[in-house]
Motif scaffolding. Structure first.
Motif, short mmCIF file in Angstrom:
data_model
loop_
_atom_site.label_atom_id
_atom_site.label_comp_id
_atom_site.label_asym_id
_atom_site.label_seq_id
_atom_site.Cartn_x
_atom_site.Cartn_y
_atom_site.Cartn_z
N TYR A 165 0.84 -1.19 0.00
CA TYR A 165 0.00 0.00 0.00
C TYR A 165 0.88 1.25 0.00
O TYR A 165 1.81 1.36 0.80
N THR A 166 0.58 2.17 -0.91
CA THR A 166 1.28 3.45 -0.97
C THR A 166 0.34 4.55 -0.50
O THR A 166 -0.68 4.81 -1.14
N PRO A 167 0.65 5.19 0.62
CA PRO A 167 -0.24 6.25 1.12
C PRO A 167 -0.36 7.39 0.11
O PRO A 167 0.62 7.78 -0.53
N PRO A 168 -1.57 7.93 -0.06
CA PRO A 168 -1.76 9.05 -0.99
C PRO A 168 -1.31 10.37 -0.37
O PRO A 168 -0.99 10.45 0.82
N GLY A 169 -1.30 11.40 -1.19
CA GLY A 169 -1.08 12.74 -0.67
C GLY A 169 0.36 13.16 -0.53
O GLY A 169 0.66 14.16 0.13
N ARG A 170 1.30 12.40 -1.14
CA ARG A 170 2.70 12.81 -1.07
C ARG A 170 2.97 13.99 -1.99
O ARG A 170 2.43 14.08 -3.08
N THR A 171 3.84 14.88 -1.56
CA THR A 171 4.18 16.05 -2.35
C THR A 171 5.39 15.74 -3.23
O THR A 171 6.46 15.38 -2.71
N PRO A 172 5.26 15.83 -4.57
CA PRO A 172 6.39 15.52 -5.45
C PRO A 172 7.59 16.40 -5.15
O PRO A 172 7.48 17.61 -4.99
N GLY A 173 8.78 15.74 -5.07
CA GLY A 173 10.02 16.47 -4.84
C GLY A 173 10.28 16.86 -3.40
O GLY A 173 11.34 17.40 -3.09
N LYS A 174 9.34 16.63 -2.50
CA LYS A 174 9.52 16.99 -1.10
C LYS A 174 9.89 15.77 -0.28
O LYS A 174 9.31 14.71 -0.44
#
Length: 238
Positions: A165-174
């Motif tokens: 499972y990959t949690p949603p809501g990650r900020t690209p490049g951060k």
């Protein structure tokens, strides 16, 4: 054609002897085309029951391994990995007790992603792998059947299916701390010195990987009930 190639390679891996399987890892999490990853692994198998002849005492095997794994993406859905390292194993009690000195190991495996559930942020995949380990009998610890200097081999080969499972809501490049929980079912067989010895062949594995936001990630994995094994890992992706 890709599916046929994977099936043929998997069959070749499964007929290898004198091997011990490594941690399963995240099924479905491939590194991607032309990408690579190096992982240091510590694998601790504290208990796996062996099949014995009627009337003989129950036997179990324990082992400790230190492994360096290199992983490369053959394409976006298939990874090839190679392992090097060393380890020891012990079979007790039995008449012919085995307790080996540290010996070398070498392994190879494949990981494939074959399904995704985008709405649930889940990927599903398969792992097939084997790892070769041999060692010499440790003098003075072998019991009546243990001959000092005698070489022994231990084999466990795995076929696993699972998901992560990959949690949603990650900020690209951060850079963010991300947990990737995973788990699944695994079939495994065992032989010792060329003789099939598996008692239980089906088990489960659960684990999690912690991504620190850079190229480094850490993992922990537990396998039960066919065996009680705990592994720890640290990886660098490039």
């Amino acid at each position: 054609m890709k599916q046929v190639l994977i099936a043929i390679t998997s069959a070749i891996l499964f007929v290898q002897a004198s091997a011990y399987a490594a941690p399963i890892g995240i099924p479905g999490a491939t590194v991607g085309t032309n990408n690579s990853m190096i992982t240091a692994e510590v694998n601790l198998l504290s208990d796996r029951d062996l099949n014995v002849d009627p009337g003989d005492p129950a036997e179990e095997v324990e082992t400790t391994q230190l492994i360096l794994k290199g992983e490369v993406g053959l394409n976006k859905r298939v990874d090839l990995n190679v392992r090097f390292g060393f380890g020891t194993f012990e079979v007790t009690p039995g008449v012919n007790q085995i307790n080996t000195d540290r010996g070398p190991l070498f392994g190879v495996g494949l990981k494939a992603t074959w399904a995704e559930l985008p709405d649930a942020n889940v990927k599903i995949g398969t792992v097939v792998q084997t790892l070769r380990m041999r060692g010499e009998q440790d003098g003075g610890t072998g019991g009546p059947g243990g001959v000092d200097g005698q070489r022994h081999s231990f084999t466990e080969y795995d076929l696993a299916i699972g998901a992560y499972y990959t949690p949603p809501g990650r900020t690209p490049g951060k850079k963010e701390l991300v947990l990737l929980p995973y788990g699944g079912l695994v079939w495994s067989g065992v032989d010792i010195n060329g003789n099939a010895r598996e008692d239980d062949t089906f088990g489960i594995f659960i684990g999690t990987v912690v991504k620190t936001g850079g190229k480094v990630q850490y993992g922990v994995e537990l396998r039960i009930p066919d065996q009680t094994a705990l592994s720890f890992s640290a990886s660098y992706r490039f």
